[in-house]
Scaffold this active site. Structure first.
Site, PDB file in Angstrom:
ATOM      1  N   ARG A   1       0.822  -1.203   0.000  1.00  0.00           N
ATOM      2  CA  ARG A   1       0.000   0.000   0.000  1.00  0.00           C
ATOM      3  C   ARG A   1       0.862   1.262   0.000  1.00  0.00           C
ATOM      4  NH1 ARG A   1      -3.505  -1.158   3.855  1.00  0.00           N
ATOM      5  NH2 ARG A   1      -5.188  -1.743   2.453  1.00  0.00           N
ATOM      6  N   ALA A   2       1.992   1.222   0.694  1.00  0.00           N
ATOM      7  CA  ALA A   2       2.856   2.396   0.750  1.00  0.00           C
ATOM      8  C   ALA A   2       3.368   2.772  -0.639  1.00  0.00           C
ATOM      9  CB  ALA A   2       4.027   2.143   1.691  1.00  0.00           C
TER      10      ALA A   2
END
Length: 666
Positions: free
Chosen positions: A275-276
């Site tokens: 997700r980062a």
């Protein structure tokens, strides 16, 4: 309608304003979590942002704000024909901390659904916030199950309301903004990760800037409309820039070079999952569009990392979020080579970083022992150790470990958590009852059983079941609650052996870690010398308790009775503030009492106050050495609790501890 404070009139807080504007340009960034002390314009900036957002075209009469250009085919108010609509200002919807699940996602009329087969749905706050801003002040105090619903809707772009097989779905795409004061407790790591960006805010220490803040606030309070008018030109310029950046966003090119920098940065800071990387890519693209460019540069990647990674990097639970900017610059430089897709990457600023990651670790060697005047005591090595009136400087805690669960016996009704049994809105169904107020969790079998005997009398003729209000049954559920864990720590001279105090602090730190994971409130009372102090009033900030523990000095006599009486007083006050939250007292001591007339008898009488009130307690026995007096065990008997040694506190050593607590309380 109240005139909001102009966004462009906010003094300083550059990172906060940039993060909000990037989400206005690209809502796919995933929202903003704003962390900071009280009085730092967090709420003011968020509320001001809504006035900058372009107006939203909606289908007339649709409660779910469908876009007339592409209406939601599953809209509960639909179907809508594509075509003309009306424009209205973008909404900012506030979610109160004490909101119910039905208020958030909406309520379904169960009685009509069962008897008539009609999906009579009353929209909630998620529907109101569709295509606008959903603002959650003090998001860290929001119940976990509400946060789960909120973030699931933000991730999927839709909200689902299900009641015993009857479901309603509607679109719910919004800019999610949460604010919090870390002193009042942290969010769980998995919830932190669901916010796209995070920003740390603090009040300026520059006198000139503080003067300007006060001047503008006073001017606004005196004449809100006039103050807003003076900033109208700046507001219009920012609004136009947001519109231009939105139009440019699809044309922004994210080259392979920038993607490699993003991937390398996320790998270097050991963030979990992907997700980062995705959030960084979207943020860097939005930064380029905001700057009026169609290419993502290294400076965009660097700024995106500073906003998207601090709350995602691997860290200990009590470490504050942050990023080592020197390490970030080194990573960007290493992976900043040009390629065919990114012919002119910018390695980013070469100046020194401000992340504070290069601080040397404190020396592990013990500090000076100081002077002590009380009787010697056998220490960890069996040799006499000085203890008594002299004060010793603070020692570092030993390495924390995983502890067994300490729970309060019985069934409570406190705040949702993960420690003791409780009747909650979430959990396994254990029975049914008549609803008190609005029905929230239907017990279908009990409802049918209540309605079945009356079908002939009600004139039932078709296949449907005739259900009336009196037939409805609310499901009762059992889950887990968070408790108030009050630590009462002996910091007197008898605890001053350095190895022992290090072990004691390590044990308390381990219990604090457990309290953090189980969503408890914690408090800290210490006693030494001539009295007792409330080192930390009950709070949800376990970090604050760990910080107080780290600086705790030792030395002096052992006013055990004073410590118990102060703890009893803390519980009495907290019971008035939060009567549903049940306490668990963890007394950390060797059981000795000195100072004043009859100190042991006084401590016994103070301990019996807890037993009389039915307060669950555990005594962590810190006595060590070849000669043991067993005073902690006697004290546990007076408290009506259980004694456990430091070694037995470990997860693999005290399997029967909770049963002992429950047996003594029965």
């Amino acid at each position: 309608m109240t005139t909001p404070f102009p966004f462009t009139a906010v003094v300083g807080q550059d990172d906060l304003r940039l993060a909000l504007l990037l989400n206005a340009v690209s809502p796919a960034v995933g929202g903003v979590l704003v962390r900071g002390e009280k009085g730092t314009a967090k709420s003011t900036a968020v509320r001001a942002l809504s006035a900058l957002l372009p107006e939203v075209p909606v289908v007339p009469g649709c409660r779910f704000s469908c876009d007339p250009a592409s209406p939601d085919p599953g809209c509960p108010d639909g179907p809508h024909e594509a075509g003309g609509g009306v424009e209205r200002p973008a909404r900012m919807v506030e979610l109160p901390v004490g909101a119910s699940e039905d208020r958030l996602v909406g309520a379904l009329d169960i009685e009509r659904a069962l008897s008539e087969g009609v999906k009579a749905f009353e929209p909630g706050l998620l529907a109101d916030a569709h295509r606008g801003i959903l603002y959650v002040d003090e998001v860290n105090l929001l119940h976990d199950h509400l946060v789960d619903l909120l973030l699931d809707a933000a991730a999927m772009g839709a909200s689902y309301v299900e009641r015993e097989g009857v479901s309603v779905r509607h679109a719910a795409r919004f800019l999610l903004v949460g604010t919090m004061n870390p002193e009042e407790g942290e969010l769980r790591p998995q919830l932190l990760d669901r916010f796209g960006l995070t920003v740390e805010v603090a009040a300026s220490r520059e006198p000139d800037q503080r003067v300007e803040v006060v001047r503008r606030r006073l001017a606004y309070d005196d004449d809100p409309a006039g103050f807003a008018a003076r900033w109208a030109e700046e507001e219009a310029a920012v609004r136009a820039r947001i519109v231009a950046a939105r139009e440019l966003l699809p044309s922004v090119r994210l080259g392979d070079g920038a993607l490699r920098q993003i991937a390398a940065t996320c790998a270097a800071f050991e963030v979990d999952g992907m997700r980062a990387d995705i959030v960084m890519a979207r943020t860097a693209t939005a930064l380029a569009a905001w700057a009026g460019r169609t290419d993502v540069l290294a400076e965009d990647v660097r700024q995106a990392a500073l906003l998207a990674l601090p709350h995602r990097r691997r860290r200990n639970p009590f470490d504050a979020p942050g990023l080592d900017e020197d390490k970030l610059d080194e990573t960007l430089e290493e992976f900043g080579g040009s390629d065919d897709d990114d012919p002119d990457p910018d390695p980013g600023p070469d100046g020194p970083g401000g992340g504070g990651g290069g601080q040397p670790e404190p020396d592990d060697a013990p500090q000076g022992d100081g002077d002590t005047a009380a009787r010697p005591e056998a220490g960890e090595d069996g040799q006499p150790q000085p203890s008594g009136a002299g004060e010793q400087s603070a020692v570092r805690a030993s390495e924390p470990f995983r502890t067994k669960v300490l729970s309060v016996p019985g069934i409570g009704e406190g705040a949702a958590g993960r420690r003791s049994r409780a009747r909650t809105e979430q959990g396994r169904t254990t029975g049914a009852r008549r609803p008190r107020g609005a029905l929230t969790k239907l017990h279908l079998a009990a409802t049918v059983q209540a309605a079945a005997p009356h079908q002939r009398a009600r004139g039932r003729s078709g296949p449907g079941l005739v259900v009336r209000r009196d037939d409805l049954r609310q499901a009762t559920r059992e889950g887990r609650e968070g408790n108030l864990v009050l630590f009462v720590v002996d910091a007197s001279g008898s605890m001053a052996a350095r190895q022992r105090m290090s072990a004691v602090k390590g044990a308390v730190l381990s219990l604090l870690l457990d309290a953090y994971q189980r969503r408890d409130k914690v408090g800290l009372v210490t006693f030494r010398g001539t009295g007792a102090d409330v080192a930390l009033p009950p709070t949800s900030s376990v970090d604050a308790a760990a910080a107080r523990l780290e600086t705790l000095p030792t030395g002096g006599r052992t006013p055990l009775a004073a410590g118990l009486l102060r703890a009893h007083d803390v519980l009495r006050v907290e019971r008035l503030r939060d009567p549903a939250r049940r306490p668990l007292v963890v007394l950390v001591t060797d059981g000795r009492a000195t100072g004043g007339p009859e100190p042991v008898a006084l401590a016994g009488r103070a301990a019996r106050l807890f037993a009389a009130d039915g307060v669950a307690s555990v005594v962590v026995d810190c006595e060590s050495g070849p000669v043991r007096l067993g005073l902690a065990g006697q004290l546990a008997g007076e408290l009506g609790g259980t004694a456990v040694t430091l070694d037995e506190l470990r997860a693999d050593s005290i399997a029967g501890l909770v049963k002992d607590v429950q047996r003594r309380a029965a």
